[in-house]
Design a protein around this motif. Structure first.
Motif, PDB file in Angstrom:
ATOM      1  N   LEU A  54      -8.465 -17.935  14.711  1.00  0.00           N
ATOM      2  CA  LEU A  54      -8.274 -19.298  14.214  1.00  0.00           C
ATOM      3  C   LEU A  54      -8.690 -19.459  12.752  1.00  0.00           C
ATOM      4  CD1 LEU A  54      -9.608 -21.329  17.272  1.00  0.00           C
ATOM      5  CD2 LEU A  54      -7.237 -21.160  16.508  1.00  0.00           C
ATOM      6  N   ASN A  55      -9.845 -18.869  12.423  1.00  0.00           N
ATOM      7  CA  ASN A  55     -10.389 -19.095  11.093  1.00  0.00           C
ATOM      8  C   ASN A  55     -11.450 -18.041  10.770  1.00  0.00           C
ATOM      9  OD1 ASN A  55     -11.753 -20.101   8.804  1.00  0.00           O
ATOM     10  ND2 ASN A  55     -11.210 -22.206   9.349  1.00  0.00           N
ATOM     11  N   GLY A  56     -11.051 -17.010  10.060  1.00  0.00           N
ATOM     12  CA  GLY A  56     -11.965 -15.923   9.713  1.00  0.00           C
ATOM     13  C   GLY A  56     -13.118 -16.367   8.838  1.00  0.00           C
ATOM     14  N   ILE A  57     -12.877 -17.334   7.963  1.00  0.00           N
ATOM     15  CA  ILE A  57     -13.947 -17.823   7.083  1.00  0.00           C
ATOM     16  C   ILE A  57     -15.012 -18.538   7.909  1.00  0.00           C
ATOM     17  CG2 ILE A  57     -14.480 -19.453   5.221  1.00  0.00           C
ATOM     18  CD1 ILE A  57     -11.669 -18.720   4.075  1.00  0.00           C
ATOM     19  N   ARG A  58     -14.586 -19.325   8.869  1.00  0.00           N
ATOM     20  CA  ARG A  58     -15.536 -20.024   9.736  1.00  0.00           C
ATOM     21  C   ARG A  58     -16.324 -19.015  10.577  1.00  0.00           C
ATOM     22  NH1 ARG A  58     -12.929 -24.813  12.300  1.00  0.00           N
ATOM     23  NH2 ARG A  58     -13.209 -25.621  10.226  1.00  0.00           N
ATOM     24  N   PHE A  59     -15.651 -17.959  11.050  1.00  0.00           N
ATOM     25  CA  PHE A  59     -16.349 -16.914  11.804  1.00  0.00           C
ATOM     26  C   PHE A  59     -17.430 -16.264  10.941  1.00  0.00           C
ATOM     27  CE2 PHE A  59     -16.893 -12.447  12.995  1.00  0.00           C
ATOM     28  CZ  PHE A  59     -17.366 -12.609  14.281  1.00  0.00           C
ATOM     29  N   ASP A  60     -17.093 -15.945   9.696  1.00  0.00           N
ATOM     30  CA  ASP A  60     -18.079 -15.348   8.795  1.00  0.00           C
ATOM     31  C   ASP A  60     -19.275 -16.276   8.587  1.00  0.00           C
ATOM     32  OD1 ASP A  60     -16.411 -13.161   8.561  1.00  0.00           O
ATOM     33  OD2 ASP A  60     -15.635 -13.740   6.583  1.00  0.00           O
ATOM     34  N   ALA A  61     -19.021 -17.577   8.495  1.00  0.00           N
ATOM     35  CA  ALA A  61     -20.101 -18.549   8.319  1.00  0.00           C
ATOM     36  C   ALA A  61     -21.007 -18.590   9.542  1.00  0.00           C
ATOM     37  CB  ALA A  61     -19.526 -19.930   8.037  1.00  0.00           C
ATOM     38  N   VAL A  62     -20.410 -18.516  10.734  1.00  0.00           N
ATOM     39  CA  VAL A  62     -21.209 -18.527  11.968  1.00  0.00           C
ATOM     40  C   VAL A  62     -22.095 -17.279  12.040  1.00  0.00           C
ATOM     41  CG1 VAL A  62     -21.081 -18.364  14.500  1.00  0.00           C
ATOM     42  CG2 VAL A  62     -19.647 -20.001  13.283  1.00  0.00           C
ATOM     43  N   THR A  63     -21.533 -16.115  11.748  1.00  0.00           N
ATOM     44  CA  THR A  63     -22.339 -14.889  11.828  1.00  0.00           C
ATOM     45  C   THR A  63     -23.418 -14.875  10.753  1.00  0.00           C
ATOM     46  OG1 THR A  63     -20.721 -13.625  10.541  1.00  0.00           O
ATOM     47  CG2 THR A  63     -20.550 -13.503  12.934  1.00  0.00           C
ATOM     48  N   LYS A  64     -23.124 -15.383   9.566  1.00  0.00           N
ATOM     49  CA  LYS A  64     -24.139 -15.458   8.497  1.00  0.00           C
ATOM     50  C   LYS A  64     -25.289 -16.359   8.926  1.00  0.00           C
ATOM     51  CE  LYS A  64     -25.789 -14.996   4.321  1.00  0.00           C
ATOM     52  NZ  LYS A  64     -26.515 -13.812   3.963  1.00  0.00           N
ATOM     53  N   LYS A  65     -24.963 -17.475   9.565  1.00  0.00           N
ATOM     54  CA  LYS A  65     -26.001 -18.392  10.042  1.00  0.00           C
ATOM     55  C   LYS A  65     -26.921 -17.693  11.044  1.00  0.00           C
ATOM     56  CE  LYS A  65     -26.775 -22.509  12.792  1.00  0.00           C
ATOM     57  NZ  LYS A  65     -26.216 -23.398  13.803  1.00  0.00           N
ATOM     58  N   GLN A  66     -26.324 -16.895  11.936  1.00  0.00           N
ATOM     59  CA  GLN A  66     -27.119 -16.223  12.966  1.00  0.00           C
ATOM     60  C   GLN A  66     -28.105 -15.234  12.343  1.00  0.00           C
ATOM     61  OE1 GLN A  66     -26.507 -17.780  15.907  1.00  0.00           O
ATOM     62  NE2 GLN A  66     -24.929 -18.732  14.656  1.00  0.00           N
ATOM     63  N   THR A  67     -27.598 -14.402  11.428  1.00  0.00           N
ATOM     64  CA  THR A  67     -28.481 -13.398  10.815  1.00  0.00           C
ATOM     65  C   THR A  67     -29.558 -14.067   9.966  1.00  0.00           C
ATOM     66  OG1 THR A  67     -26.919 -13.042   8.988  1.00  0.00           O
ATOM     67  CG2 THR A  67     -26.793 -11.525  10.864  1.00  0.00           C
ATOM     68  N   THR A  68     -29.208 -15.151   9.288  1.00  0.00           N
ATOM     69  CA  THR A  68     -30.198 -15.871   8.486  1.00  0.00           C
ATOM     70  C   THR A  68     -31.292 -16.458   9.367  1.00  0.00           C
ATOM     71  OG1 THR A  68     -28.564 -16.378   6.784  1.00  0.00           O
ATOM     72  CG2 THR A  68     -30.532 -17.764   6.846  1.00  0.00           C
ATOM     73  N   GLN A  69     -30.910 -17.064  10.486  1.00  0.00           N
ATOM     74  CA  GLN A  69     -31.909 -17.639  11.394  1.00  0.00           C
ATOM     75  C   GLN A  69     -32.813 -16.554  11.981  1.00  0.00           C
ATOM     76  OE1 GLN A  69     -29.643 -20.010  14.202  1.00  0.00           O
ATOM     77  NE2 GLN A  69     -29.786 -21.815  12.893  1.00  0.00           N
ATOM     78  N   MET A  70     -32.219 -15.409  12.349  1.00  0.00           N
ATOM     79  CA  MET A  70     -33.038 -14.328  12.903  1.00  0.00           C
ATOM     80  C   MET A  70     -33.959 -13.735  11.842  1.00  0.00           C
ATOM     81  SD  MET A  70     -30.764 -12.449  15.844  1.00  0.00           S
ATOM     82  CE  MET A  70     -29.584 -11.749  14.729  1.00  0.00           C
ATOM     83  N   LEU A  71     -33.474 -13.609  10.618  1.00  0.00           N
ATOM     84  CA  LEU A  71     -34.318 -13.105   9.538  1.00  0.00           C
ATOM     85  C   LEU A  71     -35.479 -14.059   9.286  1.00  0.00           C
ATOM     86  CD1 LEU A  71     -34.798 -10.967   7.342  1.00  0.00           C
ATOM     87  CD2 LEU A  71     -33.370 -12.362   5.821  1.00  0.00           C
ATOM     88  N   ASN A  72     -35.205 -15.349   9.234  1.00  0.00           N
ATOM     89  CA  ASN A  72     -36.274 -16.334   9.050  1.00  0.00           C
ATOM     90  C   ASN A  72     -37.293 -16.258  10.178  1.00  0.00           C
ATOM     91  OD1 ASN A  72     -35.081 -17.242   6.694  1.00  0.00           O
ATOM     92  ND2 ASN A  72     -34.033 -18.958   7.676  1.00  0.00           N
ATOM     93  N   ARG A  73     -36.808 -16.101  11.412  1.00  0.00           N
ATOM     94  CA  ARG A  73     -37.711 -15.999  12.560  1.00  0.00           C
ATOM     95  C   ARG A  73     -38.550 -14.727  12.464  1.00  0.00           C
ATOM     96  NH1 ARG A  73     -34.068 -15.992  16.353  1.00  0.00           N
ATOM     97  NH2 ARG A  73     -33.724 -18.220  16.206  1.00  0.00           N
ATOM     98  N   ALA A  74     -37.940 -13.625  12.025  1.00  0.00           N
ATOM     99  CA  ALA A  74     -38.669 -12.356  11.897  1.00  0.00           C
ATOM    100  C   ALA A  74     -39.772 -12.443  10.856  1.00  0.00           C
ATOM    101  CB  ALA A  74     -37.700 -11.230  11.529  1.00  0.00           C
TER     102      ALA A  74
END
Length: 115
Positions: A21-41
């Motif tokens: 549907l939207n590769g740019i939106r997918f990239d944004a979702v995955t970036k959000k996940q890694t950023t949240q996990m990095l912040n938590r780490a």
């Protein structure tokens, strides 16, 4: 880098659909996940701390999060001692991934609904 992949039933299908549907939106979702996990780490309790080097080595590359210190896998999974004993792993990275998994699932669903 020592890392763990998120794996939940249904996620691969949601990933494919959002990419379609939207590769740019997918990239944004995955970036959000890694950023949240990095912040938590990097927060207190997110990574075991002795000298602070392991926590400081936390990083992300594309859609992966992990640690660059060579001993990170031994802290995560456990290791033998010189006298033949065993130090169990602390599974801090797995706990972080487990915490993020449902958030990721929900974010994929929201992004797909937006079309």
């Amino acid at each position: 880098m020592a890392g763990v992949k998120i794996s939940i039933d249904g996620i691969p299908e949601l990933e494919r659909e959002l990419q379609r549907l939207n590769g740019i939106r997918f990239d944004a979702v995955t970036k959000k996940q890694t950023t949240q996990m990095l912040n938590r780490a990097r927060q207190s309790g997110g990574t075991p701390v002795d000298t602070g080097e392991l926590r400081a080595s936390s990083s992300t590359t594309n859609d992966e999060i992990g640690y660059t210190k060579e001993y990170a896998p031994h802290v995560e999974y456990g290791h033998r001692t010189v006298n033949g004993g065993w130090v169990p792993g602390q599974r801090f990275l797995k706990a972080n991934v487990d915490t993020q998994a449902f958030i990721y699932y929900q974010d994929l669903l929201k992004a797909i609904r937006k079309g």
